[in-house]
Design an enzyme around this catalytic site. Sequence first.
Site, PDB file in Angstrom:
ATOM      1  CG  HIS A 170      44.357  36.998  35.229  1.00 58.52           C
ATOM      2  ND1 HIS A 170      44.439  37.679  34.042  1.00 58.52           N
ATOM      3  CD2 HIS A 170      43.195  36.286  35.176  1.00 58.52           C
ATOM      4  CE1 HIS A 170      43.373  37.402  33.298  1.00 58.52           C
ATOM      5  NE2 HIS A 170      42.603  36.549  33.963  1.00 58.52           N
ATOM      6  CE  LYS A 205      37.448  38.976  36.350  1.00 58.27           C
ATOM      7  NZ  LYS A 205      37.205  37.684  35.715  1.00 58.27           N
ATOM      8  CD  GLN A 248      38.427  36.488  40.392  1.00 49.08           C
ATOM      9  OE1 GLN A 248      37.343  36.410  40.989  1.00 49.08           O
ATOM     10  NE2 GLN A 248      38.536  36.223  39.100  1.00 49.08           N
ATOM     11  CG  ASP A 298      44.622  41.692  39.304  1.00 53.03           C
ATOM     12  OD1 ASP A 298      43.431  42.031  39.433  1.00 53.03           O
ATOM     13  OD2 ASP A 298      44.992  40.780  38.534  1.00 53.03           O
ATOM     14  CB  CYS A 354      43.912  34.090  32.317  1.00 55.89           C
ATOM     15  SG  CYS A 354      42.695  34.161  31.013  1.00 55.89           S
TER      16      CYS A 354
END
Length: 418
Positions: free
Chosen positions: A132, A235, A212, A209, A375
Amino acid sequence: MPQGSHTDLAGSPAGGLLRDRFPLLERRIGDRPLCYLDTAATSQKPEAVLAALDRYHRRSNANVHRGLNTLAAEATEAYETCRRRVAGLVAAPTPESVVITRGATASLNLLARGLEHELEPGDEILLTEMEHHANLVPWQMLARRRDLTLRFVPVTDDGELDLSGLDALITDRTRLVGLVHTSNVLGTINPVAEIAGAARERGALVVVDAAQTIGHAPLAFDDLGADALVFSAHKAYGPMGLGFLVARPALLERLEPMEGGGEMIEWVHLESSTWAAIPHRFEAGTPNVAAAAAFPAAIDLVEEVGLETIRDHERSITAHALEALEALGGLTIYGPRDSAARGGLVSFWDPDVHPHDLSTILDQAGVMVRAGHHCAQPLHRRLGVPATTRASFGLYTRLDEIDALIEGLVAARKVFGR
Ligand SMILES: Cc1ncc(COP(=O)(O)O)c(C=O)c1O
């Protein structure tokens, strides 16, 4: 979309988990039930989070760490409770390993700025082609400032990381390896521990990261073998404007604070200052206390269901979506075919209908998907398409929402003469 069918399945896995706790999902779009397939952009919020936000503002609103009155003490307690709960959620080494930020993006910028003083021209940072922009642009900016070299793990045609050249990609100059845990486009769940092991053997830091993954699957900091983990609350059924950097305390001690101001100092003189202890030295200014006070309610919800159960549910929804999209024919579907290797989202490309047109037509049917590059422009360049359409899922997603998506796709194709 089968009209009114949403209540028929309530309470069953096909009907979503704890779906009735999410008031917005009862909304209708025109005469259609809302079909929200955009959880990867942001999740909907349960009643308990909305109530906690309201309760905080009505009862405890005050600034944190600054006053000795009852309200300030309550606000501080709520804020620090959030830190402890997040530490528990990802099994962080200690609550002090959790820096509270505005979101995953802010956490990554904090890291990139904080490490700047340690890096020398010619040092290397290894990222992947599926990042991302949040895990790409801050490192590009750092590379420009410090004259660093960026390298990238390529993505295979199956949408997985190509690790065949990993040994050569991690060199003696590699200072940091940054990668996404679950791709927000491909859905691919990356073998983070394996990559982290290789990176740490060469003395490189590992940044993961998990934007998600958090709230969608179990995630334990130590299992990843990483030095730092970032994610956002919004999220994972929490409010916007809140995120976290979870890092080994020894790494936090090495980082220079990115922002100066109130809260992050120990002593301030006219000419110079000293910093507060970790993690407070990274939390300058007034934070989003209301969001922090509310996020534990989202953690309660995912822990009530169980992250394994949520993962299983999203996996069934994803498997159903993959099968139904495949059966439609003519689509390019990205990422691994096996739902075990991916998180709860599916992106695809229809050569006959641009994703923007598709999402507009689906919107008219009450189906909310996302169209664009999500993104991740370099990844779309690698895939050879300008944009994709993404359907993404959460614990509340129902099987018949996938059917609504498919019906919408068929209808869109008809509009475009197929
Ligand atoms: C994989 C990934 N990383 C980072 C981010 C950035 O999150 P935020 O915008 O909440 O900072 C996102 C958001 O879509 C994401 O999907």
